[in-house]
Write an enzyme that holds these catalytic residues in place. Structure first.
Site, PDB file in Angstrom:
ATOM      1  N   GLN A 108      29.410  -7.347  30.365  1.00  0.00           N
ATOM      2  CA  GLN A 108      27.948  -7.239  30.209  1.00  0.00           C
ATOM      3  C   GLN A 108      27.623  -6.626  28.851  1.00  0.00           C
ATOM      4  OE1 GLN A 108      26.235  -5.604  34.181  1.00  0.00           O
ATOM      5  NE2 GLN A 108      28.401  -5.125  34.188  1.00  0.00           N
ATOM      6  N   VAL A 110      27.251  -5.957  24.856  1.00  0.00           N
ATOM      7  CA  VAL A 110      26.830  -6.782  23.716  1.00  0.00           C
ATOM      8  C   VAL A 110      27.438  -6.249  22.421  1.00  0.00           C
ATOM      9  CG1 VAL A 110      24.658  -7.466  24.831  1.00  0.00           C
ATOM     10  CG2 VAL A 110      24.694  -5.391  23.445  1.00  0.00           C
ATOM     11  N   HIS A 126      25.720 -11.066  28.592  1.00  0.00           N
ATOM     12  CA  HIS A 126      24.418 -10.625  28.063  1.00  0.00           C
ATOM     13  C   HIS A 126      24.304 -10.813  26.549  1.00  0.00           C
ATOM     14  CE1 HIS A 126      23.920  -7.872  31.858  1.00  0.00           C
ATOM     15  NE2 HIS A 126      23.728  -9.157  32.114  1.00  0.00           N
ATOM     16  N   CYS A 137      14.369 -23.473  16.888  1.00  0.00           N
ATOM     17  CA  CYS A 137      15.404 -24.520  17.023  1.00  0.00           C
ATOM     18  C   CYS A 137      16.667 -23.999  17.714  1.00  0.00           C
ATOM     19  CB  CYS A 137      15.753 -25.120  15.659  1.00  0.00           C
ATOM     20  SG  CYS A 137      16.722 -24.023  14.589  1.00  0.00           S
ATOM     21  N   CYS A 158      15.466 -23.708   9.931  1.00  0.00           N
ATOM     22  CA  CYS A 158      14.092 -24.219  10.036  1.00  0.00           C
ATOM     23  C   CYS A 158      13.033 -23.216   9.579  1.00  0.00           C
ATOM     24  CB  CYS A 158      13.809 -24.682  11.471  1.00  0.00           C
ATOM     25  SG  CYS A 158      13.569 -23.325  12.618  1.00  0.00           S
ATOM     26  N   GLU A 223      32.165   7.735  38.271  1.00  0.00           N
ATOM     27  CA  GLU A 223      31.125   7.951  39.290  1.00  0.00           C
ATOM     28  C   GLU A 223      31.248   6.895  40.374  1.00  0.00           C
ATOM     29  OE1 GLU A 223      28.989  10.459  39.015  1.00  0.00           O
ATOM     30  OE2 GLU A 223      29.740  11.017  37.017  1.00  0.00           O
ATOM     31  N   ALA A 239      37.862   4.904  31.902  1.00  0.00           N
ATOM     32  CA  ALA A 239      38.575   3.645  31.678  1.00  0.00           C
ATOM     33  C   ALA A 239      39.700   3.803  30.655  1.00  0.00           C
ATOM     34  CB  ALA A 239      37.583   2.585  31.206  1.00  0.00           C
TER      35      ALA A 239
HETATM   36  C1  BJW Z   1      32.391   5.017  32.721  1.00  0.00           C
HETATM   37  C2  BJW Z   1      32.779   5.854  31.668  1.00  0.00           C
HETATM   38  C3  BJW Z   1      34.133   5.798  31.257  1.00  0.00           C
HETATM   39  C4  BJW Z   1      30.691   6.184  32.034  1.00  0.00           C
HETATM   40  N1  BJW Z   1      34.967   4.942  31.883  1.00  0.00           N
HETATM   41  N2  BJW Z   1      33.236   4.182  33.323  1.00  0.00           N
HETATM   42  C5  BJW Z   1      18.662  -9.701  42.160  1.00  0.00           C
HETATM   43  C6  BJW Z   1      18.222  -8.560  42.778  1.00  0.00           C
HETATM   44  C7  BJW Z   1      17.359  -7.682  42.114  1.00  0.00           C
HETATM   45  C8  BJW Z   1      16.933  -7.927  40.821  1.00  0.00           C
HETATM   46  C9  BJW Z   1      17.379  -9.046  40.201  1.00  0.00           C
HETATM   47  C10 BJW Z   1      18.210  -9.929  40.879  1.00  0.00           C
HETATM   48  N3  BJW Z   1      18.501 -10.942  40.057  1.00  0.00           N
HETATM   49  C11 BJW Z   1      17.876 -10.704  38.873  1.00  0.00           C
HETATM   50  C12 BJW Z   1      17.175  -9.588  38.935  1.00  0.00           C
HETATM   51  C13 BJW Z   1      16.334  -8.992  37.837  1.00  0.00           C
HETATM   52  C14 BJW Z   1      17.147  -8.232  36.813  1.00  0.00           C
HETATM   53  C15 BJW Z   1      17.909  -7.103  37.502  1.00  0.00           C
HETATM   54  O1  BJW Z   1      19.070  -7.192  37.806  1.00  0.00           O
HETATM   55  N4  BJW Z   1      17.240  -6.004  37.745  1.00  0.00           N
HETATM   56  C16 BJW Z   1      17.850  -4.862  38.417  1.00  0.00           C
HETATM   57  C17 BJW Z   1      18.011  -3.687  37.432  1.00  0.00           C
HETATM   58  C18 BJW Z   1      17.015  -4.501  39.598  1.00  0.00           C
HETATM   59  N5  BJW Z   1      18.058  -9.141  36.116  1.00  0.00           N
HETATM   60  C19 BJW Z   1      17.666  -9.852  35.060  1.00  0.00           C
HETATM   61  O2  BJW Z   1      16.530  -9.795  34.603  1.00  0.00           O
HETATM   62  C20 BJW Z   1      18.697 -10.780  34.465  1.00  0.00           C
HETATM   63  N6  BJW Z   1      18.169 -12.085  34.365  1.00  0.00           N
HETATM   64  C21 BJW Z   1      18.112 -12.918  35.400  1.00  0.00           C
HETATM   65  O3  BJW Z   1      18.547 -12.619  36.482  1.00  0.00           O
HETATM   66  O4  BJW Z   1      17.552 -14.153  35.107  1.00  0.00           O
HETATM   67  C22 BJW Z   1      17.111 -14.968  36.164  1.00  0.00           C
HETATM   68  C23 BJW Z   1      15.706 -14.553  36.454  1.00  0.00           C
HETATM   69  C24 BJW Z   1      14.798 -14.518  35.429  1.00  0.00           C
HETATM   70  C25 BJW Z   1      13.489 -14.139  35.723  1.00  0.00           C
HETATM   71  C26 BJW Z   1      13.141 -13.769  37.003  1.00  0.00           C
HETATM   72  C27 BJW Z   1      14.103 -13.811  38.030  1.00  0.00           C
HETATM   73  C28 BJW Z   1      15.401 -14.199  37.741  1.00  0.00           C
HETATM   74  C29 BJW Z   1      19.027 -10.377  33.039  1.00  0.00           C
HETATM   75  C30 BJW Z   1      19.629  -9.045  32.950  1.00  0.00           C
HETATM   76  C31 BJW Z   1      19.887  -8.695  31.490  1.00  0.00           C
HETATM   77  C32 BJW Z   1      20.293  -7.239  31.346  1.00  0.00           C
HETATM   78  N7  BJW Z   1      20.198  -6.868  30.008  1.00  0.00           N
HETATM   79  C33 BJW Z   1      20.663  -5.542  29.612  1.00  0.00           C
HETATM   80  C34 BJW Z   1      20.199  -5.294  28.173  1.00  0.00           C
HETATM   81  C35 BJW Z   1      21.017  -6.158  27.184  1.00  0.00           C
HETATM   82  C36 BJW Z   1      20.525  -5.995  25.810  1.00  0.00           C
HETATM   83  C37 BJW Z   1      20.721  -4.574  25.316  1.00  0.00           C
HETATM   84  O5  BJW Z   1      21.881  -4.185  25.144  1.00  0.00           O
HETATM   85  O6  BJW Z   1      19.723  -3.886  25.107  1.00  0.00           O
HETATM   86  O7  BJW Z   1      22.069  -5.443  29.716  1.00  0.00           O
HETATM   87  S1  BJW Z   1      20.095  -4.243  30.692  1.00  0.00           S
HETATM   88  C38 BJW Z   1      21.536  -3.247  30.560  1.00  0.00           C
HETATM   89  O8  BJW Z   1      22.125  -3.104  31.878  1.00  0.00           O
HETATM   90  C39 BJW Z   1      22.511  -4.055  29.697  1.00  0.00           C
HETATM   91  C40 BJW Z   1      23.788  -3.906  30.481  1.00  0.00           C
HETATM   92  O9  BJW Z   1      24.662  -4.978  30.167  1.00  0.00           O
HETATM   93  C41 BJW Z   1      23.335  -3.891  31.908  1.00  0.00           C
HETATM   94  C42 BJW Z   1      24.324  -3.284  32.863  1.00  0.00           C
HETATM   95  O10 BJW Z   1      24.528  -1.933  32.581  1.00  0.00           O
HETATM   96  P1  BJW Z   1      25.985  -1.319  32.733  1.00  0.00           P
HETATM   97  O11 BJW Z   1      26.897  -1.978  31.786  1.00  0.00           O
HETATM   98  O12 BJW Z   1      26.372  -1.312  34.150  1.00  0.00           O
HETATM   99  O13 BJW Z   1      25.751   0.172  32.157  1.00  0.00           O
HETATM  100  P2  BJW Z   1      25.182   1.466  32.911  1.00  0.00           P
HETATM  101  O14 BJW Z   1      24.756   2.404  31.846  1.00  0.00           O
HETATM  102  O15 BJW Z   1      24.204   1.111  33.954  1.00  0.00           O
HETATM  103  O16 BJW Z   1      26.454   2.058  33.674  1.00  0.00           O
HETATM  104  C43 BJW Z   1      27.553   2.609  32.982  1.00  0.00           C
HETATM  105  C44 BJW Z   1      28.624   2.945  33.984  1.00  0.00           C
HETATM  106  O17 BJW Z   1      29.770   3.380  33.281  1.00  0.00           O
HETATM  107  C45 BJW Z   1      28.242   4.082  34.949  1.00  0.00           C
HETATM  108  O18 BJW Z   1      28.567   3.677  36.270  1.00  0.00           O
HETATM  109  C46 BJW Z   1      29.120   5.238  34.509  1.00  0.00           C
HETATM  110  O19 BJW Z   1      29.527   6.085  35.584  1.00  0.00           O
HETATM  111  C47 BJW Z   1      30.309   4.511  33.932  1.00  0.00           C
HETATM  112  N8  BJW Z   1      31.090   5.238  32.921  1.00  0.00           N
HETATM  113  N9  BJW Z   1      31.718   6.572  31.273  1.00  0.00           N
HETATM  114  C48 BJW Z   1      34.494   4.156  32.905  1.00  0.00           C
HETATM  115  N10 BJW Z   1      34.597   6.565  30.272  1.00  0.00           N
END
Ligand code: BJW
Length: 248
Positions: A108, A110, A126, A137, A158, A223, A239
């Site tokens: 996930q 970027v 992502h 385009c 473009c 966590e 990790a």
């Molecule tokens: C460690 C550590 C160490 C710390 N070692 N671990 C179904 C149900 C409900 C909602 C939805 C659903 N389907 C879709 C949705 C809507 C939405 C969504 O999921 N919302 C929920 C939050 C409720 N999803 C979307 O909008 C997605 N699109 C989509 O589904 O399109 C279809 C659609 C469109 C329109 C309407 C309906 C459907 C797109 C999601 C895009 C997410 N984008 C982001 C931003 C990217 C750009 C940027 O970088 O700014 O992506 S959001 C952000 O969260 C980023 C991440 O990739 C993503 C996930 O976060 P991640 O990687 O899990 O990080 P953290 O910070 O949350 O967690 C870190 C973890 O690491 C923690 O657990 C720590 O404990 C741990 N950790 N140190 C190992 N050393």
């Protein structure tokens, strides 16, 4: 608290990996945390930029309302990223592409750190902060090759405005990438979930799919997450420390 079925037994994971032909790994921000990349939901709060939570600045609505501010947010993040290097977790996963007959790394993130560590094929669910995409385009360009004083930069093909090629909230994932990840998750024997809160869909559904299809699920995270109870083994730790210990 663990469920009765979930164990914290790295030796059991090593044994599973020794026998595995097909391994699928889903990573999130936590895999890059030890490189110095901030997570999105660390310490009980959400990342904030100029007073705005990341889910507002990293949203489809913000691209429509204020594209230059979206560029400012990603320029800031690229500025941080260019000083950072992959850590032992990225390095371990890069070695695994040659260890298993079938290995898939879906991230996930970027930040591009898996590629920087040497992983040849990364399913970037992502997108990638180093790539810009034309809003007209859809041509793509390396941000480092565009005029960094022009925000938004103009498409070399473009002339239309470009945006970061990342998937923001409310946007669909790049065509084909999720489908490929889902097919590989469904076919794997061992699925590792590393450093993700598993809150964001559809990425968080990949381990659920793997489990439904009979995979052995392993989580590595300091966590507990809401996927922990689904996992066969949930290893509590960082990790960069745990993954090298799962390597043979
Ligand atoms: C460690 C550590 C160490 C710390 N070692 N671990 C179904 C149900 C409900 C909602 C939805 C659903 N389907 C879709 C949705 C809507 C939405 C969504 O999921 N919302 C929920 C939050 C409720 N999803 C979307 O909008 C997605 N699109 C989509 O589904 O399109 C279809 C659609 C469109 C329109 C309407 C309906 C459907 C797109 C999601 C895009 C997410 N984008 C982001 C931003 C990217 C750009 C940027 O970088 O700014 O992506 S959001 C952000 O969260 C980023 C991440 O990739 C993503 C996930 O976060 P991640 O990687 O899990 O990080 P953290 O910070 O949350 O967690 C870190 C973890 O690491 C923690 O657990 C720590 O404990 C741990 N950790 N140190 C190992 N050393």
């Amino acid at each position: 608290m663990k469920t009765a079925a979930t164990r914290d037994t790295p030796e059991e994971v090593r044994t599973r990996l020794r026998a595995a032909r097909s391994v699928f790994v889903l990573t999130g921000a936590g895999v890059s945390a030890e490189s110095g990349v901030p997570t999105f939901r660390g310490g009980g709060g959400a990342a904030v930029w100029k007073g705005m939570p990341f889910y507002e600045i990293s949203s489809a609505g913000m691209v429509e309302r204020d594209l230059p501010e979206v560029w400012a947010w990603f320029d800031y993040r690229r500025g941080v990223l260019k000083t950072l290097r992959p850590n032992p977790a990225h390095a371990t996963l890069a070695r695994w592409q040659d260890r298993f007959a079938e290995f898939t790394l879906a991230t996930q993130n970027v930040d591009g750190l898996h590629r920087a560590a040497g992983t040849r094929e990364v399913l970037e669910l992502h997108g990638n902060v180093w790539i810009a995409r034309c809003m007209s385009c859809r041509a793509r360009a390396d941000v480092r090759e565009l005029n960094d004083e022009e925000r938004p930069p103009a498409c070399p093909d473009c002339g239309s405005p470009m945006r970061p090629d990342v998937v923001l909230f409310g946007e669909v994932l790049p065509a084909g990438v999720f489908e490929r990840a889902a097919a590989r998750a469904a076919a794997c024997e061992v699925c590792l979930i590393v450093g993700t809160s598993a809150l964001v869909y559809p990425a968080a559904g990949l381990p659920e799919l793997a489990k439904q299809m009979g995979a052995f699920l392993v989580e590595v995270n300091p966590e507990r997450t809401h996927l922990s109870a689904l996992c066969d083994v949930s290893i509590k730790g960082r990790a960069g420390e745990i993954l090298p210990r799962l390597d043979d």
